[in-house]
Write an enzyme that holds these catalytic residues in place. Structure first.
Site, mmCIF file in Angstrom:
data_model
loop_
_atom_site.group_PDB
_atom_site.id
_atom_site.type_symbol
_atom_site.label_atom_id
_atom_site.label_comp_id
_atom_site.label_asym_id
_atom_site.label_seq_id
_atom_site.Cartn_x
_atom_site.Cartn_y
_atom_site.Cartn_z
ATOM 1 N N GLY A 1 -0.740 -3.512 -10.746
ATOM 2 C CA GLY A 1 -2.122 -3.115 -10.490
ATOM 3 C C GLY A 1 -2.231 -1.605 -10.499
ATOM 4 C CD GLN B 1 -2.547 3.805 -7.795
ATOM 5 O OE1 GLN B 1 -3.058 2.749 -8.153
ATOM 6 N NE2 GLN B 1 -1.259 3.915 -7.531
ATOM 7 C CB CYS C 1 2.310 2.451 -4.025
ATOM 8 S SG CYS C 1 0.792 3.221 -4.606
ATOM 9 C CG LEU C 2 2.548 2.111 -10.225
ATOM 10 C CD1 LEU C 2 1.535 1.814 -11.320
ATOM 11 C CD2 LEU C 2 3.965 2.021 -10.777
ATOM 12 C CG HIS D 1 -1.241 -1.937 -2.841
ATOM 13 N ND1 HIS D 1 -0.024 -1.603 -2.291
ATOM 14 C CD2 HIS D 1 -1.524 -0.947 -3.745
ATOM 15 C CE1 HIS D 1 0.398 -0.456 -2.822
ATOM 16 N NE2 HIS D 1 -0.486 -0.046 -3.720
ATOM 17 C CD GLU D 2 -3.728 -1.830 -7.182
ATOM 18 O OE1 GLU D 2 -4.197 -0.677 -7.212
ATOM 19 O OE2 GLU D 2 -2.522 -2.057 -7.322
ATOM 20 C CG HIS E 1 -4.687 2.789 -4.287
ATOM 21 N ND1 HIS E 1 -3.952 3.892 -3.932
ATOM 22 C CD2 HIS E 1 -3.788 1.863 -4.703
ATOM 23 C CE1 HIS E 1 -2.653 3.638 -4.121
ATOM 24 N NE2 HIS E 1 -2.531 2.408 -4.586
HETATM 25 NI NI NI Z 1 -0.673 1.564 -5.071
#
Ligand code: NI
Length: 191
Positions: free
Chosen positions: A47, A52, A100-101, A142-143, A146
């Site tokens: 995701g 981000q 997480c990226l 999670h997304e 953000h």
């Molecule tokens: Ni993340």
């Protein structure tokens, strides 16, 4: 359409509450969504949220055909979710690993609602409404965090499991935290 740089924790845009999208079906929104898909694919993530890649708008993408750590889990439909609203369907929370990226190399065990309803729109403004559970519910929570400037360490209630994935083998944690060697050894997918 372009792969964009994934911003890391510390960038102010990752702490900001993102703005709702007001116009659907625009070239700008289509381009943002393409960039999100391309960047997510390049990073090998499940995701990605618009902040981000530096865009403070309420847009996330997610999806997977097969879970890397648990192939038995049902796939998550490839979804563009704009202006999402999440509602927990029960108070129960469950713990699982997240990465997480925007925090490359790290992971931790995060409590999330086990079942949620989510609503929102796709990029053309078509309404989406789903009731989901388990890993699908986790990814969406999670997304969407953000979009409110929240990163997963802020959701952890015990930082003992927070750390760098590649140091894990040497970690001397409570063994009850780790359910299996396979789980310990396989990297947690970024979301
Ligand atoms: Ni993340």
């Amino acid at each position: 359409m372009a792969e964009r740089r994934v911003l890391k924790m510390g960038k102010p845009v990752l702490r900001r509450v993102a703005e709702p999208v007001r116009e659907f079906g625009t070239a700008e929104l289509a381009s943002l969504v393409e960039d999100l898909w391309e960047t997510m694919a390049a990073a090998g993530g499940v995701g990605l949220a618009a902040p981000q890649i530096g865009v403070s708008e309420r847009v996330v993408v997610f999806g997977m055909d097969r879970h890397p750590r648990d192939p038995g889990l049902p796939p998550i439909p490839w979804t563009v979710l704009v202006n999402p609203i999440l509602t927990p369907l029960e108070a129960t929370k469950s713990y699982d690993w997240e990465a997480c990226l925007s925090l490359p190399g790290l992971r931790g065990r995060v409590p999330r609602y086990a079942r949620i309803r989510y609503t929102g729109c796709d990029a053309r403004g078509e309404r989406i409404e789903r009731e989901v559970e388990g890993y699908h519910a986790r990814v969406v929570q999670h997304e969407c965090d953000h979009l409110d400037g929240v990163l997963y360490p802020q959701r952890m209630d015990d930082l003992e499991s927070f750390g760098f994935q590649d140091e894990w083998l040497e970690c001397e944690l409570d063994p009850s935290l780790e359910s299996s060697a396979a789980e310990r050894d396989s990297p947690v997918e970024g979301i």
